[in-house]
Write a protein that holds these residues in place. Structure first.
Motif, PDB file in Angstrom:
ATOM      1  N   GLU A 170      13.580  52.982  26.492  1.00 47.37           N
ATOM      2  CA  GLU A 170      13.238  52.865  25.067  1.00 47.37           C
ATOM      3  C   GLU A 170      13.980  53.920  24.266  1.00 47.37           C
ATOM      4  N   VAL A 171      14.583  53.475  23.173  1.00 46.21           N
ATOM      5  CA  VAL A 171      15.254  54.378  22.232  1.00 46.21           C
ATOM      6  C   VAL A 171      14.417  54.439  20.971  1.00 46.21           C
ATOM      7  N   ASP A 172      14.216  55.637  20.462  1.00 50.86           N
ATOM      8  CA  ASP A 172      13.524  55.783  19.182  1.00 50.86           C
ATOM      9  C   ASP A 172      14.371  55.106  18.118  1.00 50.86           C
ATOM     10  N   SER A 173      13.821  54.060  17.490  1.00 54.61           N
ATOM     11  CA  SER A 173      14.589  53.280  16.521  1.00 54.61           C
ATOM     12  C   SER A 173      15.090  54.133  15.362  1.00 54.61           C
ATOM     13  N   GLY A 174      14.444  55.253  15.104  1.00 52.13           N
ATOM     14  CA  GLY A 174      14.878  56.132  14.028  1.00 52.13           C
ATOM     15  C   GLY A 174      16.210  56.801  14.310  1.00 52.13           C
ATOM     16  N   ASN A 233      18.570  61.479  35.991  1.00 56.00           N
ATOM     17  CA  ASN A 233      19.998  61.725  35.759  1.00 56.00           C
ATOM     18  C   ASN A 233      20.525  60.833  34.627  1.00 56.00           C
ATOM     19  N   LEU A 234      20.032  59.588  34.580  1.00 54.28           N
ATOM     20  CA  LEU A 234      20.454  58.669  33.524  1.00 54.28           C
ATOM     21  C   LEU A 234      20.029  59.190  32.149  1.00 54.28           C
ATOM     22  N   VAL A 235      18.794  59.627  32.041  1.00 59.02           N
ATOM     23  CA  VAL A 235      18.277  60.155  30.768  1.00 59.02           C
ATOM     24  C   VAL A 235      19.120  61.349  30.307  1.00 59.02           C
ATOM     25  N   ASN A 236      19.444  62.230  31.242  1.00 58.71           N
ATOM     26  CA  ASN A 236      20.249  63.411  30.900  1.00 58.71           C
ATOM     27  C   ASN A 236      21.668  63.020  30.491  1.00 58.71           C
ATOM     28  N   GLN A 237      22.225  62.030  31.178  1.00 59.98           N
ATOM     29  CA  GLN A 237      23.582  61.579  30.853  1.00 59.98           C
ATOM     30  C   GLN A 237      23.636  60.939  29.466  1.00 59.98           C
ATOM     31  N   ILE A 238      22.629  60.134  29.161  1.00 57.65           N
ATOM     32  CA  ILE A 238      22.568  59.505  27.833  1.00 57.65           C
ATOM     33  C   ILE A 238      22.437  60.567  26.758  1.00 57.65           C
ATOM     34  N   LYS A 239      21.654  61.582  27.034  1.00 53.09           N
ATOM     35  CA  LYS A 239      21.471  62.680  26.075  1.00 53.09           C
ATOM     36  C   LYS A 239      22.791  63.380  25.797  1.00 53.09           C
ATOM     37  N   GLN A 241      26.031  62.219  26.571  1.00 51.15           N
ATOM     38  CA  GLN A 241      27.146  61.353  26.159  1.00 51.15           C
ATOM     39  C   GLN A 241      26.880  60.619  24.859  1.00 51.15           C
ATOM     40  N   ASN A 242      25.674  60.078  24.719  1.00 51.70           N
ATOM     41  CA  ASN A 242      25.358  59.239  23.567  1.00 51.70           C
ATOM     42  C   ASN A 242      24.586  59.966  22.477  1.00 51.70           C
ATOM     43  N   GLN A 243      24.189  61.205  22.762  1.00 52.27           N
ATOM     44  CA  GLN A 243      23.431  62.006  21.789  1.00 52.27           C
ATOM     45  C   GLN A 243      22.140  61.298  21.372  1.00 52.27           C
ATOM     46  N   LEU A 244      21.486  60.657  22.346  1.00 50.66           N
ATOM     47  CA  LEU A 244      20.235  59.948  22.068  1.00 50.66           C
ATOM     48  C   LEU A 244      19.132  60.461  22.979  1.00 50.66           C
ATOM     49  N   ASP A 245      17.935  60.615  22.415  1.00 48.68           N
ATOM     50  CA  ASP A 245      16.753  60.917  23.216  1.00 48.68           C
ATOM     51  C   ASP A 245      16.100  59.585  23.576  1.00 48.68           C
ATOM     52  N   VAL A 246      15.964  59.335  24.852  1.00 49.65           N
ATOM     53  CA  VAL A 246      15.358  58.083  25.297  1.00 49.65           C
ATOM     54  C   VAL A 246      14.207  58.384  26.245  1.00 49.65           C
ATOM     55  N   LYS A 282       7.440  64.256  27.805  1.00 47.64           N
ATOM     56  CA  LYS A 282       8.110  63.754  29.007  1.00 47.64           C
ATOM     57  C   LYS A 282       9.048  62.616  28.631  1.00 47.64           C
ATOM     58  N   ARG A 283      10.082  62.421  29.430  1.00 46.56           N
ATOM     59  CA  ARG A 283      11.066  61.370  29.173  1.00 46.56           C
ATOM     60  C   ARG A 283      11.163  60.382  30.325  1.00 46.56           C
ATOM     61  N   ASN A 284      10.514  60.671  31.430  1.00 51.50           N
ATOM     62  CA  ASN A 284      10.650  59.843  32.622  1.00 51.50           C
ATOM     63  C   ASN A 284       9.270  59.614  33.237  1.00 51.50           C
ATOM     64  N   TYR A 285       8.824  58.363  33.220  1.00 49.50           N
ATOM     65  CA  TYR A 285       7.495  58.035  33.737  1.00 49.50           C
ATOM     66  C   TYR A 285       7.626  57.060  34.918  1.00 49.50           C
ATOM     67  N   ALA A 286       6.632  57.094  35.802  1.00 49.60           N
ATOM     68  CA  ALA A 286       6.630  56.173  36.946  1.00 49.60           C
ATOM     69  C   ALA A 286       5.238  55.595  37.132  1.00 49.60           C
ATOM     70  N   TYR A 287       5.191  54.318  37.426  1.00 47.88           N
ATOM     71  CA  TYR A 287       3.910  53.639  37.650  1.00 47.88           C
ATOM     72  C   TYR A 287       3.107  54.340  38.738  1.00 47.88           C
ATOM     73  N   GLN A 288       3.785  54.754  39.812  1.00 46.54           N
ATOM     74  CA  GLN A 288       3.082  55.346  40.950  1.00 46.54           C
ATOM     75  C   GLN A 288       2.363  56.642  40.583  1.00 46.54           C
ATOM     76  N   ALA A 289       2.825  57.310  39.536  1.00 49.85           N
ATOM     77  CA  ALA A 289       2.181  58.553  39.109  1.00 49.85           C
ATOM     78  C   ALA A 289       1.049  58.302  38.119  1.00 49.85           C
ATOM     79  N   LEU A 290       0.952  57.069  37.629  1.00 53.07           N
ATOM     80  CA  LEU A 290      -0.049  56.737  36.604  1.00 53.07           C
ATOM     81  C   LEU A 290      -0.805  55.457  36.949  1.00 53.07           C
ATOM     82  N   ILE A 291      -0.975  55.202  38.227  1.00 53.65           N
ATOM     83  CA  ILE A 291      -1.539  53.914  38.658  1.00 53.65           C
ATOM     84  C   ILE A 291      -2.875  53.609  37.997  1.00 53.65           C
TER      85      ILE A 291
END
Length: 385
Positions: A170-174, A233-239, A241-246, A282-291
């Protein structure tokens, strides 16, 4: 009949690219001899008799100055039939005295045919990408569609038998420009595809990208930690390279091949929603941690949730400063261990036991009973929504 292989856009592109190399005017004609691309824009739309001869007789037609005066819409030069997929689709003309430009004719014609082939390949690639996205979006919508999509997947060379797990980004539409949102998302999509190899990636909305990742690693094992590391790693790379918080959420992996993707998508979506409610930092969530909170999320807006929350509401009414509520949360956080809870709260064990007794009295529940403890714990999970 219109020819998709030689459109006015492609014709003008041929003209611009060849004229940058050859110092003479270039005309491109369709299968009817109509000029659809030219270095002389005023000639577009004219009928070229030299081109008609080249097309109908399937040969190179040279026209000198004397011959040009006897034909309509023709200047001195040479005209060569243009072929695509072994069929004549039009003609290309070079303006000038034939003896001076003939040496360039075949080269220009070959370049034009290569450009048509390239355009066809790019168009096919674009169509395949659109079909691939439609397939991905169909897979996440309904489990019932799986068997109907199998043939579609084979044609696109997508292995639907491969076990996959869904992640939602998800990207903040703003952060996206109003007029450039789709272009930015497509660029982001390319980043995801290049980073998460062998994943299927589709744009779901103007702020959401869906990722179908291979679920099993090279040892054929489902490793949640490995997936989370990849997504981190993907979240950090996007931050960078693309200058986006996701934000990204990893769904659950289901082993049934005909049921896995749609269910995995739903768990990823809910995990993202619950994760944001609990921790926006937080920027990275997992179902297994929030079952548990993810599974309980469906209860959040019905009468069962109201009933489950009644004991906590009673406690909140009497607990003006929130001390008892914090004590209860800390007690559950430390797995009901009194000594660890007392240390965490910096209180004596007797003080903790007094508070727990007061909580039991206010809620009407017996904290020595497993069922009553469970009711309170579930209520706390629901209360965080």
């Amino acid at each position: 009949m219109n020819n998709d292989n030689l459109t006015p856009h492609i014709a003008q592109n041929i003209v611009q690219r060849t004229m940058a190399i050859i110092n003479c005017n270039i005309n491109v004609m369709d299968e009817h001899g109509l000029i659809i691309g030219s270095g002389d824009l005023e000639r577009i739309g004219e009928l070229h008799e030299g081109a008609i001869l080249a097309i109908t007789q399937q040969r190179v037609v040279s026209i000198d100055s004397a011959t040009a005066q006897t034909l309509q819409g023709v200047k001195p030069g040479i005209n060569l039939p243009l072929k695509h997929n072994l069929k004549i689709v039009g003609a290309i003309g070079l303006t000038g005295e034939p003896e001076q430009i003939t040496q360039f004719g075949q080269l220009v014609c070959m370049s034009a045919e290569m450009m048509m082939e390239q355009a066809q390949l790019l168009n096919q690639l674009s169509q395949d990408n659109r079909l691939k996205e439609e397939l991905i979006l169909s897979l996440i919508q309904s489990d019932d569609l799986y068997t109907h999509l199998a043939e579609w997947g084979r044609k696109l060379q997508i292995d639907l038998e491969l076990a996959r797990v869904v992640a939602v980004l998800e990207v903040d539409s703003g952060q996206l420009g109003i007029t450039t949102a789709m272009a930015e998302l497509q660029y982001l999509q390319k980043t995801v595809e290049s980073t998460l190899k062998h994943s299927l990636v589709a744009i779901q909305s103007l702020n959401e990208i869906v990722i179908l990742m291979p679920a099993l690693n090279r040892f054929k094992r489902w490793d949640i930690a490995e997936h989370q590391l990849k997504l981190e790693n993907l979240v950090n790379q996007i931050k960078s390279q693309n200058q986006l918080d996701v934000r990204i959420a990893l769904g659950n992996f289901f082993t049934q091949k005909d049921k896995q993707i749609a269910k995995s998508y739903q768990t990823a979506k809910t995990t993202l929603l619950v994760g944001k409610q609990r921790s926006l930092t937080k920027r990275n969530y997992a179902y297994q941690a929030l079952i548990l909170p993810v599974l309980l999320h469906g209860l959040s807006y019905n009468w069962q949730a109201e009933e489950l929350l009644l004991p906590l509401k009673k406690l909140a009414i009497a607990d003006h400063h929130g001390g008892l509520q914090k004590t209860l949360q800390t007690w559950f956080h430390h797995n009901l261990h009194n000594s660890q809870t007392a240390q965490a709260l910096f209180i004596h064990r007797n003080t903790l036991e007094y508070r727990l007794h007061k909580i039991a009295k206010l809620t009407g529940l017996n904290l020595d009973k497993f069922d009553d403890r469970m009711l309170l714990y579930i209520a706390l999970q629901l209360d965080k929504h």
